[in-house]
Design a protein around this motif. Structure first.
Motif, PDB file in Angstrom:
ATOM      1  N   LEU A   1       0.840  -1.193   0.000  1.00 47.05           N
ATOM      2  CA  LEU A   1       0.000   0.000   0.000  1.00 47.05           C
ATOM      3  C   LEU A   1       0.878   1.247   0.000  1.00 47.05           C
ATOM      4  O   LEU A   1       1.925   1.280   0.648  1.00 47.05           O
ATOM      5  CB  LEU A   1      -0.886   0.033   1.244  1.00 47.05           C
ATOM      6  N   VAL A   2       0.419   2.269  -0.711  1.00 48.09           N
ATOM      7  CA  VAL A   2       1.100   3.561  -0.705  1.00 48.09           C
ATOM      8  C   VAL A   2       0.086   4.608  -0.242  1.00 48.09           C
ATOM      9  O   VAL A   2      -0.958   4.799  -0.872  1.00 48.09           O
ATOM     10  CB  VAL A   2       1.644   3.930  -2.101  1.00 48.09           C
ATOM     11  N   LEU A   3       0.411   5.269   0.877  1.00 48.65           N
ATOM     12  CA  LEU A   3      -0.510   6.213   1.504  1.00 48.65           C
ATOM     13  C   LEU A   3       0.122   7.598   1.576  1.00 48.65           C
ATOM     14  O   LEU A   3       1.343   7.734   1.706  1.00 48.65           O
ATOM     15  CB  LEU A   3      -0.884   5.754   2.918  1.00 48.65           C
ATOM     16  N   ASN A   4      -0.719   8.614   1.509  1.00 48.11           N
ATOM     17  CA  ASN A   4      -0.289  10.002   1.541  1.00 48.11           C
ATOM     18  C   ASN A   4      -0.367  10.526   2.980  1.00 48.11           C
ATOM     19  O   ASN A   4      -1.448  10.622   3.552  1.00 48.11           O
ATOM     20  CB  ASN A   4      -1.188  10.833   0.616  1.00 48.11           C
ATOM     21  N   ASP A   5       0.803  10.881   3.558  1.00 50.96           N
ATOM     22  CA  ASP A   5       0.827  11.283   4.962  1.00 50.96           C
ATOM     23  C   ASP A   5       0.727  12.793   5.171  1.00 50.96           C
ATOM     24  O   ASP A   5       1.086  13.311   6.228  1.00 50.96           O
ATOM     25  CB  ASP A   5       2.080  10.735   5.661  1.00 50.96           C
ATOM     26  N   THR A   6       0.223  13.519   4.173  1.00 56.82           N
ATOM     27  CA  THR A   6       0.045  14.953   4.345  1.00 56.82           C
ATOM     28  C   THR A   6      -0.960  15.239   5.457  1.00 56.82           C
ATOM     29  O   THR A   6      -1.839  14.423   5.747  1.00 56.82           O
ATOM     30  CB  THR A   6      -0.416  15.610   3.024  1.00 56.82           C
ATOM     31  N   LYS A   7      -0.810  16.419   6.072  1.00 57.80           N
ATOM     32  CA  LYS A   7      -1.701  16.814   7.167  1.00 57.80           C
ATOM     33  C   LYS A   7      -2.430  18.096   6.774  1.00 57.80           C
ATOM     34  O   LYS A   7      -1.822  19.038   6.272  1.00 57.80           O
ATOM     35  CB  LYS A   7      -0.891  17.035   8.446  1.00 57.80           C
ATOM     36  N   VAL A   8      -3.734  18.125   7.005  1.00 52.96           N
ATOM     37  CA  VAL A   8      -4.557  19.278   6.627  1.00 52.96           C
ATOM     38  C   VAL A   8      -4.317  20.426   7.602  1.00 52.96           C
ATOM     39  O   VAL A   8      -4.303  20.233   8.824  1.00 52.96           O
ATOM     40  CB  VAL A   8      -6.048  18.908   6.614  1.00 52.96           C
TER      41      VAL A   8
ATOM     42  N   HIS B   1       0.899  17.432  -0.909  1.00 56.49           N
ATOM     43  CA  HIS B   1       0.078  18.437  -0.232  1.00 56.49           C
ATOM     44  C   HIS B   1      -1.111  18.779  -1.121  1.00 56.49           C
ATOM     45  O   HIS B   1      -0.989  19.528  -2.092  1.00 56.49           O
ATOM     46  CB  HIS B   1       0.912  19.670   0.081  1.00 56.49           C
ATOM     47  N   VAL B   2      -2.253  18.216  -0.769  1.00 57.57           N
ATOM     48  CA  VAL B   2      -3.452  18.321  -1.590  1.00 57.57           C
ATOM     49  C   VAL B   2      -3.916  19.773  -1.635  1.00 57.57           C
ATOM     50  O   VAL B   2      -4.083  20.416  -0.598  1.00 57.57           O
ATOM     51  CB  VAL B   2      -4.581  17.436  -1.035  1.00 57.57           C
TER      52      VAL B   2
ATOM     53  N   ALA C   1      -1.469  20.339   3.523  1.00 61.60           N
ATOM     54  CA  ALA C   1      -2.637  20.107   2.674  1.00 61.60           C
ATOM     55  C   ALA C   1      -3.777  21.031   3.065  1.00 61.60           C
ATOM     56  O   ALA C   1      -3.925  21.400   4.234  1.00 61.60           O
ATOM     57  CB  ALA C   1      -3.090  18.653   2.770  1.00 61.60           C
ATOM     58  N   VAL C   2      -4.601  21.376   2.096  1.00 61.69           N
ATOM     59  CA  VAL C   2      -5.808  22.150   2.380  1.00 61.69           C
ATOM     60  C   VAL C   2      -7.058  21.309   2.137  1.00 61.69           C
ATOM     61  O   VAL C   2      -8.178  21.802   2.240  1.00 61.69           O
ATOM     62  CB  VAL C   2      -5.844  23.449   1.555  1.00 61.69           C
ATOM     63  N   ALA C   3      -6.867  20.048   1.825  1.00 60.54           N
ATOM     64  CA  ALA C   3      -7.959  19.075   1.727  1.00 60.54           C
ATOM     65  C   ALA C   3      -7.381  17.727   2.111  1.00 60.54           C
ATOM     66  O   ALA C   3      -6.200  17.446   1.861  1.00 60.54           O
ATOM     67  CB  ALA C   3      -8.542  19.030   0.311  1.00 60.54           C
ATOM     68  N   ALA C   4      -8.189  16.892   2.727  1.00 61.05           N
ATOM     69  CA  ALA C   4      -7.704  15.603   3.196  1.00 61.05           C
ATOM     70  C   ALA C   4      -7.566  14.612   2.043  1.00 61.05           C
ATOM     71  O   ALA C   4      -8.351  14.645   1.096  1.00 61.05           O
ATOM     72  CB  ALA C   4      -8.654  15.029   4.244  1.00 61.05           C
ATOM     73  N   PRO C   5      -6.571  13.707   2.119  1.00 60.23           N
ATOM     74  CA  PRO C   5      -6.528  12.563   1.203  1.00 60.23           C
ATOM     75  C   PRO C   5      -7.546  11.535   1.693  1.00 60.23           C
ATOM     76  O   PRO C   5      -7.253  10.672   2.512  1.00 60.23           O
ATOM     77  CB  PRO C   5      -5.077  12.067   1.337  1.00 60.23           C
TER      78      PRO C   5
END
Length: 358
Positions: free
Chosen positions: A55-62, A220-221, A189-193
């Motif tokens: 699995l590949v997950l995006n760890d960005t934080k909103v 960073h979404v 991020a400004v929106a959640a993954p």
């Protein structure tokens, strides 16, 4: 392609305003190229994958990126709403302004309240409009920089719930937890993954026991990813760039897993877009650090990703175009029709789908 090919009718009652609890109890529609649809739940994910998959997950934080301010121009003032969407420097952000017609280059915007105490100076933040583009897009230079700016935004900003939620209810304290993944780490991020919102520590434990590894990337979404496509043809749409990174260690681990026969499973369209941006023509993944504005529509040849876990997306959106490219346009229209008819919950706080590449 014509944008109306990606349109569909979604009843309002299918739009989720709150997530289910626990997170991994959300429903998940399994879509394979050659089988009927399978109704499962996220907790079944380990059984739907194979040992050796990764699995590949995006760890960005909103971040709390919605700011309300007052434009100050000589003797006049006007209230404006600012949605930050991409950092461009220690003191600079690109943002969407509403109403943008009230702003000109050189205008100052004041956020927060006046304070006579120097100890409370971060209750006020100023910004100058240094550029104005189409679609309400502006560039802002702030009066603070680096960590001081981050702290001011955290104090003054509001969590940016999508409009289809924020238009129905107020943002509250529970959203501060609900709208972050349990592994969120890198602020920006400004929106959640949103596909990642379904994961729990218990689900990770069961995946590990099954021999399914996971690795993290960061994208960073930006709010631009979720904007509706207003053009009539996909060739006329411009994607907003987002910053992402894949470390050399992660790229090596993913390439080794694939060489052993494992499949790359992107959790969310953000992870997929970053992986495909970093993929070489032979399918191997290179380390990556920089902006990506990749726009995936039917006809795109996927190089890195074999399976995609994602939520249900808006009609006429770039994300529905992406899943249609991955699993087939006709197949995805049928899948969404099934999801609507059987009560799946859509969008950020909604249910998931597990798509196997066509």
């Amino acid at each position: 392609m014509r944008v109306d090919l990606f349109d569909f009718e979604l009843p309002e009652q299918n739009i989720a305003l709150r997530p289910v609890e626990p997170r991994d109890s959300a429903r998940m529609l399994v879509v394979r190229p050659d089988n009927g649809f399978e109704d499962r739940i996220v907790r079944d994910l380990p059984d739907l994958l194979q040992p050796g998959d990764v699995l590949v997950l995006n760890d960005t934080k909103v971040i709390p990126s919605r700011l309300y301010g007052l434009r100050v121009r000589e003797e006049t003032a006007a209230r404006v709403e600012i949605m930050l969407h991409k950092r461009e420097g220690a003191d600079r952000w690109r943002a969407f302004a509403r109403p943008a017609k009230k702003l000109n280059v050189g205008d100052r915007i004041r956020f927060g309240e006046e304070s006579e105490s120097t100890a409370c100076e971060l209750v006020r933040l100023d910004a100058e409009v240094i550029e104005k583009a189409e679609g309400g897009d502006v560039a802002l230079r702030f009066s603070f920089s680096g960590p001081f700016l981050d702290e001011a935004i955290a104090r003054l900003g509001e969590l940016p719930l999508p409009p289809y939620i924020a238009g129905k209810r107020a943002t509250d304290e529970k959203d501060r937890t609900d709208y972050q993944t349990v592994y969120a780490k890198d602020e920006g991020a400004v929106a959640a993954p949103t596909a990642g919102l379904h994961f729990t520590d218990e689900l990770f434990r069961r995946l590990d026991e099954r021999g399914i590894a996971h690795h993290f990337v960061t994208l960073h979404v930006g709010a631009g990813t979720f904007l509706p496509v207003k053009a009539e043809d996909t060739t006329e749409h411009r994607m907003h760039a987002e910053w992402g990174t894949i470390t050399e260690e992660t790229a090596r681990a993913l390439n080794e897993a694939r060489a052993r026969g494992g499949r790359i499973v992107a959790v969310g369209t953000t992870s997929l877009r970053l992986l495909e941006s970093a993929a070489r023509d032979d399918g191997t993944i290179a380390p990556f650090s920089g902006d990506t504005a990749i726009f995936i529509t039917p006809g795109y040849r996927f190089k890195a990703v074999d399976v995609l876990m994602t939520n249900f997306h808006l009609p006429r959106s770039t994300l529905f175009m992406l899943v249609s490219a991955f699993a087939g346009l006709e197949r995805m229209h049928a899948a969404y029709s099934h999801a609507i008819e059987t009560g799946y919950r859509f969008y950020s706080y909604g249910d998931a789908s597990l798509l196997f590449r066509c």
